[in-house]
Write an enzyme that holds these catalytic residues in place. Structure first.
Site, short mmCIF file in Angstrom:
data_model
loop_
_atom_site.label_atom_id
_atom_site.label_comp_id
_atom_site.label_asym_id
_atom_site.label_seq_id
_atom_site.Cartn_x
_atom_site.Cartn_y
_atom_site.Cartn_z
N ASP A 150 -24.18 -2.75 15.99
CA ASP A 150 -25.18 -1.86 15.41
C ASP A 150 -24.52 -0.98 14.35
O ASP A 150 -23.75 -0.08 14.66
CB ASP A 150 -25.79 -0.99 16.52
N GLU A 183 3.07 8.28 1.51
CA GLU A 183 3.93 9.09 2.37
C GLU A 183 3.06 10.10 3.13
O GLU A 183 2.98 11.27 2.75
CB GLU A 183 4.97 9.83 1.53
N GLU A 205 2.13 12.86 5.47
CA GLU A 205 2.76 13.91 6.25
C GLU A 205 1.82 14.37 7.36
O GLU A 205 0.61 14.16 7.27
CB GLU A 205 3.11 15.09 5.34
N GLU A 245 9.66 18.15 7.60
CA GLU A 245 9.19 18.52 6.27
C GLU A 245 9.34 20.03 6.04
O GLU A 245 9.94 20.73 6.84
CB GLU A 245 7.74 18.07 6.07
N GLU A 295 7.53 13.96 8.52
CA GLU A 295 7.20 12.78 7.72
C GLU A 295 7.98 11.59 8.24
O GLU A 295 9.16 11.71 8.58
CB GLU A 295 7.53 13.00 6.24
N HIS A 327 1.57 11.48 -0.82
CA HIS A 327 1.98 11.01 -2.15
C HIS A 327 1.96 9.49 -2.18
O HIS A 327 2.41 8.84 -1.23
CB HIS A 327 3.39 11.50 -2.48
N ARG A 340 8.23 17.46 -10.00
CA ARG A 340 7.35 17.55 -8.84
C ARG A 340 6.22 18.58 -9.01
O ARG A 340 5.38 18.72 -8.13
CB ARG A 340 8.16 17.87 -7.58
N GLU A 377 4.44 8.06 -9.03
CA GLU A 377 4.03 8.73 -7.79
C GLU A 377 2.85 9.66 -8.09
O GLU A 377 3.00 10.64 -8.83
CB GLU A 377 5.20 9.54 -7.22
N ARG A 402 0.53 12.44 -6.78
CA ARG A 402 0.91 13.39 -5.75
C ARG A 402 -0.24 14.17 -5.11
O ARG A 402 -0.01 14.94 -4.18
CB ARG A 402 1.92 14.39 -6.34
#
Length: 451
Positions: free
Chosen positions: A58, A136, A138, A191, A198, A253, A324, A341, A343
């Protein structure tokens, strides 16, 4: 529905007998990425009908699926996703298959998030390309105090060790269980924030990776819950993006690359940066469509408590080499390891939808040669608003309300999701925002009660 070769079915049935499987979980996700399943007993009988015809269920009670007047849908197990669930006890040994969702008429269901990603991947596969992604995710390990409030499990910080870091036993147990589920765990560590951890695993093609993210989240929650029961403690795992004020939140990320055969399309050893034009154009597409993408990659009101300056979460729509503070970072690795990457995503997102919209935005960048501009190599958090504006750098949405309006205004991302998923997703976000905006929080009471 296409037939699966009998010998393939026989092999997986033999493996199930070898693993002493008693129960089978037929697993899928709703539009939010929440795991759902139907459990059936396994008695060693022929499984051909299940794999080739699937099982009716369903769909009207599943978020973002169908109405009660069209409720019959079919779960068709992907035979390649067989896995014994290591956290289930031996006496009730359980395996799972991740399923695709079909209609009762034998067509792929347009509201199936996994099916949506498969469709996008088939499109680029027809052009000879493969999309690889390495997330990645976390997470926090939290303890629940006597009043029912969550608190970080420890007070450790980035890369700390015992006794500050109380998570090594958790991460060791989680790693062993994840390896039993065929994860290639690359590293695990504490972390930045108290209680935050992580576990990084090796990236693969986007479909296998999306399946892995769902399995990862489910496994970690189940394993830690079992450990807490054994220790008679009230701790648990949360993938909430920002569970605590004043510390970093949890991101996911996403490292990404495009391959054609053995060639990494993002690599150009003859360019000054080692990046190809395709890599730059892919980033251009991501930056152009970032506001709409954010509605999918950061899908809940709490997501925007993380996307604020000062806590390592991106705010500015820019890219940088190893920077970053930008939305897109280009790690130093080159050659076949060249990647970008992205982020902003957080682990509350549905990975099937998130990977789909990032891929489609990147492909749009390549097809239309969208220029991402020059890389930004300064700490964007240290610049004034005037300096940010002078550089022509725009910001990500600051609330779910802004993000879903950006999604409404982006035809490419709406088209990537398709009319069914985009309509259902937006309906859920309208409702979530309305529920949130009428709440009265403790902060407001403390700040305004004396007015």
């Amino acid at each position: 529905m296409s037939d699966i070769p009998e010998e393939k079915i026989e092999r997986v049935v033999e493996q199930m007998k070898e693993d002493n499987i008693k129960f089978i979980r037929l697993q899928f996700v709703d539009i939010n990425g929440t795991v759902k399943n139907i459990v059936i007993p396994f008695n060693g009988e022929d499984m051909s009908e299940l794999f080739n015809e699937g099982m009716l269920f369903d769909g009207s009670s599943i978020a973002g699926f169908v109405g009660i007047n069209e409720s019959d849908l079919v779960l068709k197990p992907d035979i390649s996703t067989y896995s014994r669930l290591s956290w289930r006890p031996e006496e009730s040994a359980t395996c799972r298959f991740i399923c695709d969702v079909w209609t009762a008429d034998g067509e792929p269901f347009i509201g199936d998030p996994r099916g949506l990603l498969k469709k996008s991947l088939k499109h680029i596969a027809d052009m000879g390309m493969q999309y690889n992604i390495g997330p990645e995710p976390e997470f926090f390990i939290v303890d629940i105090d006597e009043k029912g409030y969550p608190m970080p499990y420890d007070e450790a910080g980035y890369f700390d060790v015992e006794p500050l870091d109380k998570g090594p036993d958790f991460r060791r147990e989680l790693t062993l269980n994840l390896e039993d589920l065929d994860f290639e765990v690359e590293a695990s560590h504490h972390e930045v924030a108290p209680g935050q951890n992580e576990i990084a695993f090796k990236f693969k093609d986007a479909l296998k990776t999306a399946d892995a993210v769902i399995t990862f989240k489910q496994a970690i929650k189940a394993i830690v819950d079992n450990m807490a029961t054994f220790d008679q403690m009230d701790y648990r795992v949360t993938f909430m993006p920002k569970p605590f004020f004043g510390v970093s939140g949890s991101g996911m990320h996403c490292h990404q690359s495009m391959f054609k055969g053995d060639k990494n399309l993002f690599s150009d050893p003859d360019s000054e940066t080692g990046l190809s034009k395709d890599a730059l154009y892919f980033m251009g597409g991501l930056l152009k469509h970032a506001p709409a993408i954010t509605a999918i990659t950061n899908p809940i009101v709490n997501s925007y408590k993380r996307l604020v300056p000062g806590y390592e979460a991106p705010v500015y729509r820019a890219y940088g080499l190893r920077n970053r503070s930008a939305l897109i970072r280009v790690p130093a690795a080159r050659g076949k390891a060249t990647r970008i990457e992205y982020r902003s995503p957080d682990p509350a997102c549905n990975p099937y939808l998130a990977f789909t919209v990032m891929l489609e935005a990147g492909i749009d960048g390549i097809v239309n040669k969208i220029d991402p501009g020059d890389p930004v190599e300064v700490d964007l958090y240290q610049l004034s608003e005037e300096e940010i504006e002078a550089r022509g750098i725009k910001v990500l949405p600051t609330s779910l309300w802004e993000a879903y309006h950006a999604l409404e205004d982006d035809p490419l991302i709406l088209n990537a999701l398709g009319p069914h998923i985009s309509e259902k997703f937006l309906e859920l976000k309208y409702k979530e925002w309305d529920e949130y905006r009428v709440q009265v929080f403790g902060y407001e009471q403390r700040k305004y009660l004396d007015i």
